[in-house]
Design a protein around this motif. Structure first.
Motif, PDB file in Angstrom:
ATOM      1  N   GLY A 138      41.216-101.834  53.283  1.00 45.71           N
ATOM      2  CA  GLY A 138      40.118-102.451  52.544  1.00 45.71           C
ATOM      3  C   GLY A 138      39.496-103.640  53.224  1.00 45.71           C
ATOM      4  N   ARG A 139      39.974-103.981  54.439  1.00 46.04           N
ATOM      5  CA  ARG A 139      39.444-105.166  55.107  1.00 46.04           C
ATOM      6  C   ARG A 139      38.069-104.939  55.726  1.00 46.04           C
ATOM      7  N   LEU A 140      37.637-103.689  55.825  1.00 47.61           N
ATOM      8  CA  LEU A 140      36.310-103.401  56.370  1.00 47.61           C
ATOM      9  C   LEU A 140      35.251-103.276  55.290  1.00 47.61           C
ATOM     10  N   ARG A 141      35.648-103.437  54.051  1.00 39.34           N
ATOM     11  CA  ARG A 141      34.713-103.226  52.952  1.00 39.34           C
ATOM     12  C   ARG A 141      33.603-104.270  52.931  1.00 39.34           C
ATOM     13  N   GLY A 142      33.840-105.409  53.552  1.00 37.63           N
ATOM     14  CA  GLY A 142      32.813-106.437  53.621  1.00 37.63           C
ATOM     15  C   GLY A 142      31.833-106.248  54.753  1.00 37.63           C
ATOM     16  N   GLY A 143      31.983-105.166  55.534  1.00 42.01           N
ATOM     17  CA  GLY A 143      31.076-104.917  56.639  1.00 42.01           C
ATOM     18  C   GLY A 143      31.666-105.340  57.972  1.00 42.01           C
TER      19      GLY A 143
ATOM     20  N   ALA B 136      30.298-107.209  60.357  1.00 45.54           N
ATOM     21  CA  ALA B 136      30.080-108.620  60.704  1.00 45.54           C
ATOM     22  C   ALA B 136      31.116-109.508  60.022  1.00 45.54           C
ATOM     23  N   ARG B 137      31.401-109.240  58.758  1.00 43.40           N
ATOM     24  CA  ARG B 137      32.409-110.037  58.039  1.00 43.40           C
ATOM     25  C   ARG B 137      33.792-109.836  58.659  1.00 43.40           C
TER      26      ARG B 137
ATOM     27  N   ALA C  70      32.706 -97.126  62.022  1.00 40.75           N
ATOM     28  CA  ALA C  70      31.892 -96.500  63.071  1.00 40.75           C
ATOM     29  C   ALA C  70      31.214 -97.555  63.939  1.00 40.75           C
ATOM     30  N   GLN C  71      30.676 -98.587  63.320  1.00 39.95           N
ATOM     31  CA  GLN C  71      30.007 -99.646  64.081  1.00 39.95           C
ATOM     32  C   GLN C  71      30.989-100.361  65.007  1.00 39.95           C
ATOM     33  N   LEU C  72      32.182-100.677  64.501  1.00 47.17           N
ATOM     34  CA  LEU C  72      33.170-101.370  65.327  1.00 47.17           C
ATOM     35  C   LEU C  72      33.622-100.487  66.482  1.00 47.17           C
ATOM     36  N   ALA C  73      33.829 -99.196  66.210  1.00 41.62           N
ATOM     37  CA  ALA C  73      34.270 -98.287  67.269  1.00 41.62           C
ATOM     38  C   ALA C  73      33.203 -98.160  68.352  1.00 41.62           C
ATOM     39  N   ILE C  74      31.941 -98.079  67.941  1.00 42.53           N
ATOM     40  CA  ILE C  74      30.857 -97.969  68.920  1.00 42.53           C
ATOM     41  C   ILE C  74      30.753 -99.242  69.745  1.00 42.53           C
ATOM     42  N   GLU C  75      30.860-100.402  69.099  1.00 45.64           N
ATOM     43  CA  GLU C  75      30.780-101.662  69.829  1.00 45.64           C
ATOM     44  C   GLU C  75      31.933-101.816  70.815  1.00 45.64           C
ATOM     45  N   ASP C  76      33.149-101.446  70.389  1.00 42.56           N
ATOM     46  CA  ASP C  76      34.295-101.551  71.289  1.00 42.56           C
ATOM     47  C   ASP C  76      34.176-100.573  72.455  1.00 42.56           C
ATOM     48  N   SER C  77      33.674 -99.356  72.176  1.00 41.11           N
ATOM     49  CA  SER C  77      33.506 -98.369  73.251  1.00 41.11           C
ATOM     50  C   SER C  77      32.471 -98.843  74.261  1.00 41.11           C
TER      51      SER C  77
END
Length: 525
Positions: free
Chosen positions: A238-243, A245-246, A140-147
């Motif tokens: 599983g690559r988003l499991r670190g958050g 920022a990671r 959700a955070q990545l999608a919001i930032e990209d949008s």
């Protein structure tokens, strides 16, 4: 779709407007000699309508794309993209009215999420049941930032207009349509001949504009599906499991692997991306049969006698050496494994090699160019491929075939390197080329490349380690770095899993105790 077709159609619509503004509506109205300008617009509109009908298939958004999967994707991720492509193909079956319905996009995203989730987790009953909370929050955070970034770059006045103002702009097409009708009515009253222009405009521009609008919405839908599908794959892998920022750091590091250097010379900062703050450790495993020349190859790469070559390599521990290359800031760690016999690797040897190869980012399969016995090598790669198929979350490391003992190829007494084996003219060059072709035929696509070398330093017959092998290693370094970055990411997530759990329990307990104490202290006596 050829972009110039869009330009032609848009130009045909824009030319009349430009001409009218240039000549002036007043001049056209007052001058009887310029009556023909009034028919320029209808003629262009008719031409645009006919071209729109003729180029309908070329203007429509393509169901297939020339998508190139990112370097860090595993084969399972590539198969998941086929699921996304199957949803893209349905764009031709979608009604135009659905493309303007926000609920349709939400339902499409949910259907695609379920399909991708079942690809990674066949027993999944819903799109998010197999995901962690951190996966969802990071996505959700990545999608919001990209949008937000997309709106800032491509949506005019997105940083100025409020939501109410955007709602007002949504009514602009209706206002423009009403104003256009009033204008046409006035022109027809002043000149009845304009009624013919009105009919032409109504039956040409509206149909063409509607078709172009549908195509534009179709392009937006395909972009929407592609973006959603990409993040669904990243989330389920599983690559988003670190958050978030990671993940951003991972993407920044992967970006540096896009253009790996070639050669063994230092490259200028103008063409080489800035290296990460800490050099990345890229593990290179050397595997092969007994007496294939692995240790001699290590010596040739290191430039000094460091590996023992006077005894059979039967050690139970994998020897590690660090190779420094000017063309990269990464640490190249050579893993010299124990050799196996022609009859195959023993269970203990196989276990040691599997541990080394599973943790390797690049594999060098060392083989004797003068020996056709490759059954053990074929079996080894087959067993490693079977392990990778059972561990789909791992990205397969590239494998380079290294042919050693070139001096033993006929004529054996000849040793006058360098050898132009790619365009052979001498007998030894022809034999080297034949050995490379034979190896490629045996292993096929399992080997990224086959490189001939000779590392008999004691007899003064050393050639190919730096001239052939090192450039080939640097050529696949980008893929190897992607393997190293993913391996590091998964290792971090696995290593800190229990530690993070206890930290979360401790913080939650501390918070509850503080809240309880505060409540007791604030309670009336």
């Amino acid at each position: 779709m050829k972009f110039w077709r869009w330009l032609v159609i848009l130009a045909l619509y824009a030319v009349p407007v430009a001409v009218f503004f240039t000549v002036g509506v007043v001049v056209v109205w007052r001058s009887g000699r310029c009556w023909w300008l009034w028919w320029l617009a209808p003629l262009c509109w008719i031409a645009a309508y006919l071209l729109t009908r003729t180029w309908r298939k070329q203007l429509a958004p393509p169901a297939e794309t020339g998508f190139v999967s990112p370097g860090h994707w595993t084969p399972r991720d590539g198969e998941a993209w086929h699921v996304v492509e199957s949803h893209r193909r349905h764009v031709e079956d979608i009604a135009p009215g659905q493309l303007t319905d926000p609920h349709f996009y939400l339902q499409s995203a949910m259907d695609l999420a379920l399909a991708v989730a079942r690809h990674y987790h066949p027993k999944a009953k819903d799109p998010i049941g197999s995901l962690t909370v951190l996966d969802l929050l990071a996505a959700a955070q990545l999608a919001i930032e990209d949008s937000a970034q997309w709106c800032r770059q491509y949506v005019p006045a997105s940083h100025l207009l409020t939501v109410d103002q955007w709602r007002t702009l949504g009514k602009t097409p209706a206002w423009l349509s009403a104003a256009s009708n009033v204008t046409w009515a006035a022109t027809v009253l002043m000149n009845p001949l304009n009624f013919g222009r009105y009919l032409i405009a109504r039956f040409t521009t509206q149909a063409a504009t509607q078709q172009l609008r549908e195509h534009a919405l179709g392009w937006f839908y395909l972009y929407f599906v592609s973006q959603v599908g990409f993040y669904l794959i990243e989330m389920n892998s599983g690559r988003l499991r670190g958050g978030a920022a990671r993940y951003r750091r991972l993407q920044a590091d992967l970006q540096r692997t896009a253009d790996p250097p070639v050669g063994n010379e230092a490259t200028s900062a103008a063409v080489t991306p800035e290296p990460p703050a800490e050099p990345l450790a890229v593990r290179i495993a050397l595997v092969g049969q007994v007496k294939a020349g692995k240790s001699s190859l290590v010596n040739a790469l290191l430039g000094r006698q460091q590996a023992a070559v006077d005894v059979l390599p039967q050690t139970k521990q994998v020897q590690q050496y660090e190779l420094r290359v000017n063309a990269t800031e990464d640490r190249l760690v050579l893993l010299d494994t124990a050799g196996y016999s022609d009859a195959g690797a023993t269970p203990e040897q196989m276990r040691e090699m599997q541990e080394a190869v599973r943790g390797a980012d690049l594999v060098l399969l060392v083989m004797d160019a003068a020996s056709p016995a490759r059954r053990a090598d074929v079996k080894l790669l087959g067993e490693l491929s079977a392990w990778l198929e059972a561990n789909l979350h791992r990205k397969p490391a590239p494998v380079l075939g290294v042919l050693t003992h070139l001096d033993q190829l006929r004529p054996t007494l000849e040793w006058t390197p360098p050898y132009a084996w790619r365009e052979p003219s001498r007998p030894k060059e022809h034999n080297i080329a034949a050995a490379v072709a034979y190896t490629r035929q045996q292993f096929g696509t399992q080997l990224a490349e086959v490189v001939p070398v000779c590392t008999d330093v004691a007899r003064g017959r050393a050639w190919g380690a730096y001239e052939e092998l090192l450039p080939a290693m640097l050529g696949v370094l980008g893929e190897a770095r992607a393997c190293a970055l993913l391996r590091t990411l998964h290792a971090e997530l696995d290593a800190h899993r229990v530690q993070v759990l206890f930290q979360q329990l401790g913080r939650a307990s501390t918070g509850l105790l503080r809240a309880g104490l505060a409540k007791l202290l604030d309670a009336p006596t």
